[in-house]
Scaffold this motif. Structure first.
Motif, short mmCIF file in Angstrom:
data_model
loop_
_atom_site.label_atom_id
_atom_site.label_comp_id
_atom_site.label_asym_id
_atom_site.label_seq_id
_atom_site.Cartn_x
_atom_site.Cartn_y
_atom_site.Cartn_z
N MET A 96 -69.05 -35.83 15.79
CA MET A 96 -69.40 -37.22 16.40
C MET A 96 -68.15 -37.77 16.81
SD MET A 96 -71.61 -40.63 15.07
CE MET A 96 -73.36 -39.86 15.82
N LEU A 97 -67.36 -37.88 15.91
CA LEU A 97 -66.16 -38.78 16.23
C LEU A 97 -65.31 -38.10 17.24
CD1 LEU A 97 -65.31 -40.04 12.57
CD2 LEU A 97 -66.46 -41.14 14.70
N ARG A 98 -65.16 -36.73 17.53
CA ARG A 98 -64.36 -36.42 18.50
C ARG A 98 -65.02 -36.18 19.87
NH1 ARG A 98 -59.93 -33.33 15.88
NH2 ARG A 98 -60.47 -33.35 13.69
N SER A 99 -66.24 -36.41 19.75
CA SER A 99 -67.15 -36.62 21.17
C SER A 99 -66.77 -37.69 22.00
CB SER A 99 -68.41 -36.37 20.60
OG SER A 99 -68.94 -35.29 20.26
N MET A 100 -66.75 -37.53 23.15
CA MET A 100 -66.88 -38.72 24.08
C MET A 100 -68.25 -39.46 24.19
SD MET A 100 -64.74 -40.30 26.26
CE MET A 100 -63.43 -39.37 26.71
N TRP A 101 -68.30 -40.59 24.24
CA TRP A 101 -69.32 -41.41 24.31
C TRP A 101 -69.46 -42.20 25.46
CZ3 TRP A 101 -73.64 -40.57 21.08
CH2 TRP A 101 -73.57 -39.70 19.87
N GLN A 102 -70.61 -42.42 26.04
CA GLN A 102 -70.65 -43.21 27.12
C GLN A 102 -72.12 -44.24 27.23
OE1 GLN A 102 -70.78 -40.78 30.62
NE2 GLN A 102 -72.98 -40.04 30.30
N ALA A 103 -72.16 -45.29 27.63
CA ALA A 103 -73.23 -46.05 27.94
C ALA A 103 -74.44 -45.34 28.50
CB ALA A 103 -72.96 -47.53 28.45
N ASN A 104 -75.59 -45.63 28.24
CA ASN A 104 -76.66 -45.06 29.18
C ASN A 104 -76.41 -45.91 30.38
OD1 ASN A 104 -79.17 -44.72 30.27
ND2 ASN A 104 -80.29 -44.38 28.48
N PRO A 105 -76.52 -45.42 31.39
CA PRO A 105 -76.25 -46.21 32.80
C PRO A 105 -77.51 -46.92 32.93
CG PRO A 105 -76.67 -43.79 33.43
CD PRO A 105 -76.57 -44.12 31.84
N ASP A 106 -78.94 -46.64 32.52
CA ASP A 106 -79.93 -47.52 32.83
C ASP A 106 -80.18 -48.75 31.78
OD1 ASP A 106 -80.94 -45.62 34.62
OD2 ASP A 106 -81.77 -44.41 32.87
N VAL A 107 -79.23 -48.91 30.90
CA VAL A 107 -79.31 -49.95 29.79
C VAL A 107 -78.50 -51.38 30.53
CG1 VAL A 107 -78.40 -50.71 27.71
CG2 VAL A 107 -79.16 -48.52 27.85
N LEU A 108 -79.44 -52.24 30.53
CA LEU A 108 -78.88 -53.49 30.76
C LEU A 108 -78.25 -54.48 29.57
CD1 LEU A 108 -82.14 -54.81 32.72
CD2 LEU A 108 -80.22 -53.62 33.75
N ALA A 109 -77.07 -54.94 30.00
CA ALA A 109 -76.39 -55.62 28.92
C ALA A 109 -76.12 -57.15 29.55
CB ALA A 109 -75.06 -55.09 28.86
N THR A 110 -76.55 -58.19 28.44
CA THR A 110 -76.47 -59.38 29.19
C THR A 110 -75.77 -60.21 27.77
OG1 THR A 110 -78.46 -59.25 30.16
CG2 THR A 110 -77.87 -61.48 29.72
N ASP A 111 -75.05 -61.25 28.24
CA ASP A 111 -74.09 -62.26 27.23
C ASP A 111 -75.17 -63.48 27.11
OD1 ASP A 111 -72.54 -63.73 25.90
OD2 ASP A 111 -70.76 -63.15 26.63
N LEU A 112 -75.65 -63.73 25.85
CA LEU A 112 -76.40 -64.87 25.79
C LEU A 112 -75.93 -65.56 24.58
CD1 LEU A 112 -80.25 -62.86 25.53
CD2 LEU A 112 -79.31 -64.48 27.47
N ASP A 113 -75.49 -66.40 24.95
CA ASP A 113 -74.77 -67.48 23.98
C ASP A 113 -73.85 -66.88 22.98
OD1 ASP A 113 -76.33 -69.74 24.81
OD2 ASP A 113 -78.00 -69.03 23.67
N GLY A 114 -72.82 -65.98 23.70
CA GLY A 114 -72.00 -65.44 23.05
C GLY A 114 -72.22 -64.27 22.24
N GLU A 115 -73.58 -63.60 22.33
CA GLU A 115 -74.15 -62.55 21.84
C GLU A 115 -74.57 -61.44 22.93
OE1 GLU A 115 -77.65 -61.72 18.63
OE2 GLU A 115 -77.94 -63.27 19.85
N LEU A 116 -73.84 -60.34 22.80
CA LEU A 116 -74.19 -59.27 23.78
C LEU A 116 -75.62 -58.77 23.21
CD1 LEU A 116 -73.13 -57.84 26.08
CD2 LEU A 116 -72.17 -56.09 24.42
N VAL A 117 -76.54 -58.73 24.39
CA VAL A 117 -77.94 -58.08 24.04
C VAL A 117 -78.10 -56.90 25.05
CG1 VAL A 117 -80.29 -58.53 24.22
CG2 VAL A 117 -78.78 -60.43 23.10
N LEU A 118 -78.38 -55.90 24.59
CA LEU A 118 -78.68 -54.70 25.34
C LEU A 118 -80.34 -54.62 25.56
CD1 LEU A 118 -76.13 -52.28 23.48
CD2 LEU A 118 -75.86 -53.77 25.58
N MET A 119 -80.59 -53.90 26.82
CA MET A 119 -82.22 -53.70 27.01
C MET A 119 -82.28 -52.47 27.54
SD MET A 119 -85.08 -55.84 28.94
CE MET A 119 -86.32 -54.89 29.32
N HIS A 120 -83.18 -51.50 27.14
CA HIS A 120 -83.44 -50.41 27.51
C HIS A 120 -84.47 -50.27 28.35
CE1 HIS A 120 -84.50 -46.19 27.95
NE2 HIS A 120 -83.52 -45.80 27.33
N PRO A 121 -84.74 -50.28 29.68
CA PRO A 121 -85.99 -50.61 30.49
C PRO A 121 -87.12 -49.69 30.21
CG PRO A 121 -84.00 -50.03 31.84
CD PRO A 121 -83.47 -49.96 30.32
N GLY A 122 -86.66 -48.60 29.80
CA GLY A 122 -87.95 -47.57 29.71
C GLY A 122 -88.51 -47.73 28.36
#
Length: 87
Positions: free
Chosen positions: A1-27
């Motif tokens: 796992m640590l040698r693997s390249m990781w990427q964000a799911n492009p469908d995920v929405l990321a929003t900064d709410l009052d200094g907190e990062l919130v991710l939302m998976h639309p599906g």
């Protein structure tokens, strides 16, 4: 796992709410909140798990073993919710 390249799911929405990062998976209509170290990991993607651990260790002065454990836990949690994927 640590040698693997990781990427964000492009469908995920990321929003900064009052200094907190919130991710939302639309599906799934689920929200996932990230603490500061999780936010650092998310914003550094795409990257290998090992590089993310190095970043976490440097930023927070963690021992390398602890940084690896923390990154693995974050990636496992995000991957389990289909928020990140191996590249």
């Amino acid at each position: 796992m640590l040698r693997s390249m990781w990427q964000a799911n492009p469908d995920v929405l990321a929003t900064d709410l009052d200094g907190e990062l919130v991710l939302m998976h639309p599906g799934r209509s689920e929200m996932f909140s990230l603490n500061p170290s999780g936010r650092l990991i998310w914003q550094a993607l795409p990257q290998t798990g090992a590089a993310l651990a190095d970043l976490l260790a440097e930023r927070y002065g963690l021992p390398p073993e602890q940084a690896l454990t923390d990154v693995t836990a974050v990636l496992d949690a995000l991957h389990g919710r289909d928020l990140v994927r191996p590249a």
